[in-house]
Design an enzyme around this catalytic site. Structure first.
Site, mmCIF file in Angstrom:
data_model
loop_
_atom_site.group_PDB
_atom_site.id
_atom_site.type_symbol
_atom_site.label_atom_id
_atom_site.label_comp_id
_atom_site.label_asym_id
_atom_site.label_seq_id
_atom_site.Cartn_x
_atom_site.Cartn_y
_atom_site.Cartn_z
ATOM 1 N N SER A 20 85.943 56.957 -37.948
ATOM 2 C CA SER A 20 87.105 57.843 -38.074
ATOM 3 C C SER A 20 87.506 58.940 -37.194
ATOM 4 O O SER A 20 88.389 59.275 -36.561
ATOM 5 C CB SER A 20 87.564 57.928 -39.347
ATOM 6 O OG SER A 20 86.459 58.687 -40.222
ATOM 7 N N HIS A 44 87.590 64.433 -38.097
ATOM 8 C CA HIS A 44 89.229 64.035 -37.965
ATOM 9 C C HIS A 44 89.764 65.045 -36.856
ATOM 10 O O HIS A 44 90.399 64.413 -35.942
ATOM 11 C CB HIS A 44 89.870 63.795 -39.254
ATOM 12 C CG HIS A 44 89.328 62.718 -40.123
ATOM 13 N ND1 HIS A 44 89.538 62.582 -41.597
ATOM 14 C CD2 HIS A 44 88.079 62.053 -40.125
ATOM 15 C CE1 HIS A 44 88.926 61.664 -42.013
ATOM 16 N NE2 HIS A 44 87.927 61.337 -41.129
#
Length: 252
Positions: free
Chosen positions: A153, A217
């Site tokens: 991610s 992220h």
């Protein structure tokens, strides 16, 4: 294990699938998804391989798998020559079915158009480089952590950042829980910065224990946006592509 995806509303990809603009396929995106899925299926994390046993034996195999192939910040900056490769391997390791499927859904939808705009080789290098640096950034900020950091991610967040710059007016269909999951369409320049803001707030509240690596992220998202700005800022951005993409709450 530190898990790596958390988002704001759950949507369904309807229009693009694993195809870029004008029907062109996205082979790099498909290859990345296939590789991640195959590695997960043969790993202890899937629970499907009988060679890893069951019960406590399976849990021990899973812990060993994550420590072997994941990033452990407290060990990453030691003098081991092989440590430099660990962030690259961690990009292809996932901790659970939800973790894998959530990441792959986002890559499937946002990666296709981004790959079509960047080109295959450039997209692959961008994905790997930004994912590597996102994991490295998290590890540097949490240098004392013994938790294993795995998942794609950070790289996928970079794809979102690049998508925001390249396709700011692409329409994103989202199901917002606080509006009783009514499907609403917003441009990417509304949805993706909102998602990044949630990651920022969550990163400020994150504790020291296992959870979602919000900082990875943010690092990935910022790297992706900056890369697209530097690389394509002088060109014409694609603003009116009717893209449908998910923006989901999924905490693998």
């Amino acid at each position: 294990m530190i898990r790596k995806w958390n988002t704001a509303a759950l949507g369904k990809a309807r229009t693009l699938g694993a195809r870029g603009r004008r029907g062109r396929t996205a082979p790099v995106t498909c290859a990345l998804i296939t590789l991640c899925c195959l590695l997960f299926l043969v790993s202890p994390a899937s629970g499907l391989n009988p060679a890893h046993g069951t019960g406590e034996e399976l849990l021990a195999a899973q812990r060993a798998w994550f420590r072997r192939w994941g990033v452990i910040p407290a060990e990453l900056f030691e003098d081991s020559p092989g440590a430099v490769l660990i962030p690259a391997t961690a990009l292809f390791v996932h901790g659970s079915w939800v973790h894998l499927l959530g990441n792959m859904l986002f890559l499937y939808v946002f990666g296709a158009m981004t790959e079509a705009r960047m080109g295959r080789l450039q997209f692959l290098l961008f994905y790997l480089g930004c994912g590597y640096l996102a994991l490295l950034g998290y590890a540097a900020a949490n240098a004392d952590s013994q938790e294993s950091l795995v998942g794609a991610s950070g790289a996928i967040s970079a794809v979102l950042g690049a998508f925001l710059f390249l396709f700011p007016r692409a329409r994103v269909t989202s199901l917002l829980p606080f509006l009783f999951f009514l499907p609403l369409r917003f441009p990417a320049w509304v949805v993706l910065p909102f998602w990044a803001s949630l990651q920022w707030m969550a990163a400020g509240r994150a504790g020291d224990g296992p959870g979602v690596a919000y900082l990875a992220h943010l690092v990935g998202f910022g790297l992706g946006f900056v890369f697209a700005w530097v690389r394509f800022g002088g060109g014409t951005r694609v603003g009116g592509v009717p893209a449908t993409a998910p923006e989901g709450e999924n905490q693998p």
